[in-house]
Design an enzyme around this catalytic site. Sequence first.
Site, PDB file in Angstrom:
ATOM      1  N   ARG A   1      -3.116 -39.718 -13.156  1.00  0.00           N
ATOM      2  CA  ARG A   1      -2.849 -38.298 -12.965  1.00  0.00           C
ATOM      3  C   ARG A   1      -3.348 -37.848 -11.608  1.00  0.00           C
ATOM      4  O   ARG A   1      -4.529 -37.987 -11.295  1.00  0.00           O
ATOM      5  CB  ARG A   1      -3.521 -37.489 -14.076  1.00  0.00           C
ATOM      6  CG  ARG A   1      -3.189 -36.023 -14.065  1.00  0.00           C
ATOM      7  CD  ARG A   1      -3.651 -35.325 -15.319  1.00  0.00           C
ATOM      8  NE  ARG A   1      -5.096 -35.352 -15.473  1.00  0.00           N
ATOM      9  CZ  ARG A   1      -5.743 -34.760 -16.456  1.00  0.00           C
ATOM     10  NH1 ARG A   1      -5.070 -34.132 -17.393  1.00  0.00           N
ATOM     11  NH2 ARG A   1      -7.065 -34.801 -16.532  1.00  0.00           N
TER      12      ARG A   1
ATOM     13  N   THR B   1      -2.182 -32.106  -8.419  1.00  0.00           N
ATOM     14  CA  THR B   1      -0.971 -31.593  -9.069  1.00  0.00           C
ATOM     15  C   THR B   1      -0.976 -31.798 -10.581  1.00  0.00           C
ATOM     16  O   THR B   1      -0.204 -31.162 -11.300  1.00  0.00           O
ATOM     17  CB  THR B   1       0.277 -32.277  -8.500  1.00  0.00           C
ATOM     18  OG1 THR B   1       0.252 -33.671  -8.862  1.00  0.00           O
ATOM     19  CG2 THR B   1       0.315 -32.143  -6.992  1.00  0.00           C
TER      20      THR B   1
ATOM     21  N   ASP C   1     -13.349 -37.973 -21.224  1.00  0.00           N
ATOM     22  CA  ASP C   1     -12.337 -38.891 -20.711  1.00  0.00           C
ATOM     23  C   ASP C   1     -12.299 -40.129 -21.601  1.00  0.00           C
ATOM     24  O   ASP C   1     -13.253 -40.915 -21.639  1.00  0.00           O
ATOM     25  CB  ASP C   1     -12.670 -39.286 -19.268  1.00  0.00           C
ATOM     26  CG  ASP C   1     -11.567 -40.106 -18.622  1.00  0.00           C
ATOM     27  OD1 ASP C   1     -11.320 -41.248 -19.087  1.00  0.00           O
ATOM     28  OD2 ASP C   1     -10.931 -39.611 -17.672  1.00  0.00           O
TER      29      ASP C   1
ATOM     30  N   ASP D   1     -12.855 -43.569 -19.779  1.00  0.00           N
ATOM     31  CA  ASP D   1     -14.241 -43.807 -19.379  1.00  0.00           C
ATOM     32  C   ASP D   1     -15.117 -44.149 -20.586  1.00  0.00           C
ATOM     33  O   ASP D   1     -15.969 -45.042 -20.524  1.00  0.00           O
ATOM     34  CB  ASP D   1     -14.801 -42.574 -18.668  1.00  0.00           C
ATOM     35  CG  ASP D   1     -14.297 -42.439 -17.238  1.00  0.00           C
ATOM     36  OD1 ASP D   1     -13.912 -43.471 -16.648  1.00  0.00           O
ATOM     37  OD2 ASP D   1     -14.277 -41.314 -16.712  1.00  0.00           O
TER      38      ASP D   1
END
Length: 212
Positions: A107, A111, A203, A206
């Site tokens: 990602r 944006t 996340d 992670d």
Amino acid sequence: MKYSDNCTVVDHPLVKHKLTQMRRKDTSTAEFRALLQEISLLLGYEATRDLKLTDEPIETPLAKMDAPVLEGKKLVLVAILRAGQGILDGMLQLVPSARVGHIGLYRDPKTLMAVEYYYKVPNQLADRDVIVCDPMLATGNSAVAALNRIKRSKPGSLRFVCLLACPEGLANLREHHPDVHVITAAVDEKLDEHGYILPGLGDAGDRLFGTR
């Protein structure tokens, strides 16, 4: 439980309990990884509920019979890298004969759009049932990009399995792929300004791989 026309929430007590354990910030990497595989088995059960069957003559130790077996070509599981591997590992325990594909997407931090860097799936997807795996349906941009890519190969059906979704991601996916049904463990409240699901679990990549 039906959440919307394009989403089913698997609200089994074991799913809810294991998801709570995953949300805890002090859950270890090893525990997180094991819990994700366990939940993936339960999500996979729901995602494969309507696979087509046909009857095949077999012999039991006592008699002959016509027994149900999966019909058609083998299922294809596609993981969106890197965190999708955690769901894939669990679902392969349920369907070990499935074909496997991987799509690498990241990602863009500015944006929030998905950028593809890797694509390797079975050559023949036509007429196969395909399940795409990614723990988080946040903005939905990665899911939309992956489904766009897979649809070029004209699969027989497409489903999307995730651990957590949010209203924004579901709306984005429904707008671009109204024919793709989502199976998830929970639909959380919203996205934050950085595109993370709230309350979420952080996340997933992670936490799965211990990289933060």
